[in-house]
Design a protein around this motif. Structure first.
Motif, short mmCIF file in Angstrom:
data_model
loop_
_atom_site.label_atom_id
_atom_site.label_comp_id
_atom_site.label_asym_id
_atom_site.label_seq_id
_atom_site.Cartn_x
_atom_site.Cartn_y
_atom_site.Cartn_z
N TYR A 119 4.53 7.85 -13.31
CA TYR A 119 3.65 8.38 -12.10
C TYR A 119 3.28 7.31 -10.95
O TYR A 119 3.52 7.92 -9.56
N TYR A 120 2.86 6.28 -11.44
CA TYR A 120 3.01 5.03 -10.27
C TYR A 120 3.81 5.05 -9.94
O TYR A 120 4.44 4.74 -8.60
N HIS A 121 5.66 4.89 -10.51
CA HIS A 121 6.53 4.09 -9.75
C HIS A 121 6.87 5.56 -8.69
O HIS A 121 7.63 4.97 -7.70
N TYR A 122 6.66 6.62 -8.65
CA TYR A 122 6.85 7.45 -7.87
C TYR A 122 5.58 7.77 -6.81
O TYR A 122 5.23 9.40 -6.32
N ILE A 123 4.61 7.17 -7.05
CA ILE A 123 3.84 7.39 -6.30
C ILE A 123 4.16 8.26 -4.42
O ILE A 123 3.03 9.00 -3.86
N ALA A 124 5.06 7.04 -4.06
CA ALA A 124 5.15 7.29 -2.23
C ALA A 124 6.09 8.53 -2.36
O ALA A 124 5.64 8.57 -1.42
N SER A 125 6.60 9.10 -3.32
CA SER A 125 6.69 10.63 -3.27
C SER A 125 5.47 11.32 -3.34
O SER A 125 5.81 12.67 -2.33
N ALA A 126 4.46 11.29 -4.04
CA ALA A 126 2.92 12.18 -3.40
C ALA A 126 2.04 11.98 -2.32
O ALA A 126 2.05 12.02 -1.73
N LEU A 127 2.79 10.73 -1.83
CA LEU A 127 1.83 10.16 -0.70
C LEU A 127 2.57 10.15 0.59
O LEU A 127 1.83 10.92 1.84
N ASN A 128 3.73 10.98 0.43
CA ASN A 128 4.59 11.14 1.26
C ASN A 128 4.38 12.82 1.97
O ASN A 128 4.66 13.04 3.02
N ASN A 129 3.29 13.29 1.00
CA ASN A 129 3.76 14.54 0.97
C ASN A 129 2.30 15.10 1.32
O ASN A 129 1.63 15.88 1.04
N ALA A 130 0.91 13.88 1.27
CA ALA A 130 -0.01 14.18 1.02
C ALA A 130 -0.71 14.55 2.35
O ALA A 130 -0.60 13.47 3.07
N ALA A 131 -1.93 15.41 2.12
CA ALA A 131 -3.02 15.24 3.88
C ALA A 131 -3.91 14.44 3.85
O ALA A 131 -3.86 13.76 4.74
N MET A 326 10.62 5.66 -0.14
CA MET A 326 10.13 3.89 0.14
C MET A 326 10.05 3.86 1.59
O MET A 326 9.09 3.16 2.08
N ARG A 327 11.14 3.97 2.20
CA ARG A 327 11.51 4.04 3.48
C ARG A 327 10.54 5.08 4.44
O ARG A 327 9.37 4.88 5.44
N GLN A 328 10.37 6.24 3.70
CA GLN A 328 9.02 7.05 4.67
C GLN A 328 7.70 6.92 4.65
O GLN A 328 6.98 6.74 5.27
N LEU A 329 7.23 6.21 3.20
CA LEU A 329 6.31 5.09 2.89
C LEU A 329 6.02 3.92 4.00
O LEU A 329 4.42 4.06 4.45
N THR A 330 7.37 3.18 4.08
CA THR A 330 6.75 2.31 5.34
C THR A 330 6.65 2.97 6.88
O THR A 330 6.15 2.78 7.52
N LEU A 331 7.51 4.20 6.95
CA LEU A 331 6.91 4.81 8.63
C LEU A 331 5.94 4.03 8.93
O LEU A 331 4.78 4.70 9.39
N ARG A 332 5.42 5.83 7.44
CA ARG A 332 4.15 6.06 8.08
C ARG A 332 2.95 5.06 7.56
O ARG A 332 1.84 5.00 8.72
N ALA A 333 3.53 3.80 7.28
CA ALA A 333 2.67 2.40 7.01
C ALA A 333 2.20 2.23 8.57
O ALA A 333 0.94 1.63 8.73
N ILE A 334 3.82 1.80 8.87
CA ILE A 334 3.83 1.47 10.53
C ILE A 334 2.99 2.02 11.33
O ILE A 334 2.14 1.46 12.17
N GLU A 335 2.80 3.54 10.75
CA GLU A 335 2.50 4.28 12.04
C GLU A 335 0.36 4.58 12.29
O GLU A 335 0.08 4.30 13.50
N GLU A 336 0.64 3.77 10.73
CA GLU A 336 -0.85 3.78 11.00
C GLU A 336 -1.47 2.77 10.90
O GLU A 336 -3.07 2.58 11.08
N ASP A 337 -1.04 1.24 11.32
CA ASP A 337 -0.75 0.30 11.57
C ASP A 337 -1.34 -0.28 13.00
O ASP A 337 -0.32 -0.70 13.59
N GLU A 338 -2.80 -0.31 13.43
CA GLU A 338 -3.62 -0.34 13.67
C GLU A 338 -2.91 -2.07 14.58
O GLU A 338 -2.64 -2.63 16.26
#
Length: 364
Positions: A119-131, A326-338
């Motif tokens: 579950y934790y290993h694949y958390i990136a997949s869940a977060l990338n599709n989470a509202a 992992m790349r999708q999670l990285t992109l999301r972090a960059i876009e949200e990081d002020e």
């Protein structure tokens, strides 16, 4: 979960040299009923299980293929199967398959540790599709914590119990439940003064068991490198928060030197250096490092099979889907990081970000 009693009946009947008619006569049913059981068209009535087992020379547990827990080999196969589902079908499909297994083996602590870790290993997949990524991360962490708690209670081996407790500590820390985490840390046994693996390494060398000695040495190197990198990352964080940027630079440079020396992933070291440049409001350096960071993300494989230091100890190589998550999670972090706002409109920043987006879109 499917009941394989038909296959068991068929195999046991043939092993005893019985026809379907003979077996039917022994337990008072028709041959047609036996045929339906063996083809899985129907199941024997529960009241027939004891006489059927006796007729076939089996226990009822053997007849039902009952196990309280999978064997170590079966657990490895189940883990690989779940990993494929998470990887190829997504997080929700993986959770559904994992929950089915947990219902099938409700008292297997080892399985619960395996599922919680997946579950934790694949958390990136869940977060990338989470509202709401923050809430989703908390929900998954709570679910993992519950599985690790149950796993610790149900595991019988000391090593697995310690692993479960360590995983619980990590989850409690992530959830901000610091007092509980500290209490668990205090309950851990004191570290042995002598590492048994180091003693075993010396023994294997003395016995000229060179292949086994090399594997132990590689594993120790990987473990100690991970511990050293974590310590340097922590020291960098402490120094940054204290405003001691000279010390922070020293720790980051050492961290990155280790990555270069051992040929390991460079993206974490670059990210540390980016955060340090942001602390110092050095936009030019932040932009230079950001371009390097994106290139490291694009070339990242986390595959050390050809690395002479770790080639024989890496057990799992991330799939293309995992790397893309992992790349999708990285992109999301960059876009949200002020903290990137001072350079966000720079053409070089946008070009690097577009390269990351293109790689994600292509799945490469």
């Amino acid at each position: 979960m499917s009941l394989q009693i038909g296959q068991t009946i068929l195999a046991a009947r043939r092993a005893k040299g019985l026809t379907q008619e003979a077996l039917a006569g022994m337990i008072g049913v028709t041959a047609a009923a036996v045929s339906k059981w063996e083809t899985a068209s129907s199941y024997p009535d529960i009241t027939l299980l004891p006489p059927l087992a006796r007729a076939l020379g089996l226990t009822t547990d053997e007849l039902l293929a009952f196990q309280t827990a999978p064997t170590a080999e079966e657990l490895r196969i189940l883990s690989d199967r779940l990993r494929c589902i998470f990887d190829e079908q997504g997080f929700d499909a993986g959770c559904t398959a994992a929950d089915d297994l947990l219902r099938e083996y409700p008292t297997c602590g080892s399985l619960k540790l395996t599922v919680g870790s997946l579950y934790y290993h694949y958390i990136a997949s869940a977060l990338n599709n989470a509202a709401d990524a923050t809430q989703t991360a908390e929900d998954i962490s709570i679910r993992c914590l519950s599985l690790f708690e149950q796993g610790e209670q149900q595991c019988t081996e000391t090593g697995e119990k310690l692993m479960a407790k360590s995983l619980r500590i990590n989850m409690l820390t992530m959830l901000g439940r610091y007092e509980e985490a500290e209490a668990l840390i205090d309950s851990l046994p004191q570290k042995l003064i002598v590492d048994p693996e180091q003693l075993r390494l010396g023994l294997h060398l003395a016995q000229d068991r060179l292949e086994e000695a090399a594997q132990l040495a590689h594993r120790a190197l990987l473990t100690h490198l991970g511990e050293t990198s974590t310590a340097l990352m922590s020291l960098t964080t402490v120094s940054r928060r204290c405003g001691d940027f000279a010390a922070a630079h020293l720790y980051v440079q050492t961290y990155r030197a280790l990555d270069a020396l051992f040929g390991t992933d460079s993206s974490n070291g670059l990210l540390l250096e980016i955060m340090l440049a942001q602390d110092e409001h050095d936009n030019a350096r932040t932009l230079d490092l950001f371009e390097q960071y994106i290139e490291a993300q694009l070339s990242r494989t986390l595959n050390y099979c050809d690395n002479p230091y770790f080639s024989d100890v890496q057990t799992q190589v991330p799939s293309a889907n995992e790397l893309n998550e992992m790349r999708q999670l990285t992109l999301r972090a960059i876009e949200e990081d002020e903290r990137y706002n001072p350079i966000r409109q720079e053409p070089r920043f946008q070009a690097a970000l577009n390269r990351l987006k293109a790689a994600i879109s292509s799945g490469r």
